[in-house]
Design an enzyme around this catalytic site. Sequence first.
Site, PDB file in Angstrom:
ATOM      1  N   TRP A 332     -27.573  41.429 -93.541  1.00 31.68           N
ATOM      2  CA  TRP A 332     -27.372  42.466 -92.518  1.00 31.68           C
ATOM      3  C   TRP A 332     -26.314  43.461 -92.990  1.00 31.68           C
ATOM      4  CZ3 TRP A 332     -28.054  45.463 -88.475  1.00 31.68           C
ATOM      5  CH2 TRP A 332     -26.959  45.943 -87.750  1.00 31.68           C
ATOM      6  N   ASP A 418     -33.014  34.512 -84.085  1.00 32.96           N
ATOM      7  CA  ASP A 418     -31.967  35.302 -84.719  1.00 32.96           C
ATOM      8  C   ASP A 418     -31.821  34.919 -86.189  1.00 32.96           C
ATOM      9  OD1 ASP A 418     -29.700  36.634 -85.503  1.00 32.96           O
ATOM     10  OD2 ASP A 418     -28.423  35.875 -83.892  1.00 32.96           O
TER      11      ASP A 418
END
Length: 466
Positions: A332, A418
Amino acid sequence: MLDEASDRWMALALAQAGLAAAAGEVPVGAVVVRRGEVIAAGRNAPVDALDPTAHAEIVALRAAALVVGNYRLDDCELYVTLEPCAMCSGAMLHARLKRVVFGALDPKTGAAGSVVNLFSQPQLNHQTALQGGMMAADSAALLQNFFRQRRADQRDDAKMNHPLRDDALRTPDNAFENLPDYPWPAKYISNLPALDGLRLHYLDEGEAVARAGQLTYVCLHGNPAWSYLYRKMIPAFLQAGHRVIAPDLIGFGKSDKPKKDSFHSFSTHRQILLELVERLDLQNVVLVVQDWGGILGLTLPLAAPQRYIGLLVMNTLLACGDAPLSTGFLAWREMCVKNPDFDVARLFLRGNPDMSPQACAAYNAPFPDRGHRAGTRAFPAMVPEFRDSEGAEIARQARDFWSKRWTGQSLMAIGAQDPVLGIPVMRELQTLIKGCGDPLVLESAGHFVQEQGEQVAHRAAHYFKL
């Protein structure tokens, strides 16, 4: 003599001026041309760079000198949207530019004829050709619109007693009109010491005067979200008779957005939250955290443990700097570096494909341009990675608090889909929170659990008791 090529060069300078306006700077832009080729460009950036010399012309001259390999630019021309000031005119003459072409006149500080004309001094040992008035109407319109909007913003701010700092931006109110499922009025505060005049937005719903059995749910969002993220959970807390506080971190939502990435730090944001809790004198707090809301929020009870009776924790972590960050988080962070202007709505939609276009627009609303995006750029790198990273020491103290000294009630909810802070990370966090039972796992939820948060909120409203 000006020609079609000159039109192109001035149009590029105007584009630079537009970038300056988007960043909240006075819209002036410049380009340097050498032998029919643009070799450098610059926009006004004195506020952004904290540099009184960072006028568009100076920025462009510095860049051109690096390209040429010489501070003398005698075969170059500079195109700028506004008549240069004395500082910039002096730099142009010192660089021995061949020609300077400018757009609008500057009757207050112009040094190319309006106030003085440094280019016409016969004593100087170099004479630079000068041409003014090119695309003057376009250049003037940019400036007029910029200052008209600034005056309007200042009038609005004066009414609310929250003047906008010169080094910050404020998303226009109309960007937040007609948001679905977000009916609550805005509240603002700017006089906390850590805010130093920045305007922080927060929701404050429910009875502000404590009564028997009333809890205060303090809902903290992460990056790149804002308090809109809790719109599906707040109604359940209110229906149960409790109070809800949901702030927007500085740089996000309706709060002010500092222009510089360097404003953002773990300590600054933590201190703002601590001061907000103190100023509102919040009691019987159920801390509701996710993402950065947890990285920061899980450290708050250290300062005043008597205020907190409950913890509702969703996909987040305690970043203590003594264990590697997850592979998902590192991916990320790398994505954010490579794509600093990523589409916020698309990020939310990826984990919540049923989200409406109106809700998607609400997540993009705080960020009308990249000038408002300092927070989204800064936060990924702020996660404490090493023992000496800022925030790591206080996170280790928080870990000790939650594992040994916490006596309140705890409820965990996990978005199973997630890829960054999913089940493995949350299971590890569960072992660190004293008395934290089996989590509520939402199999179809992703990182932003709150998008499926009704079930979580109703469970919490029945679970937490005084």
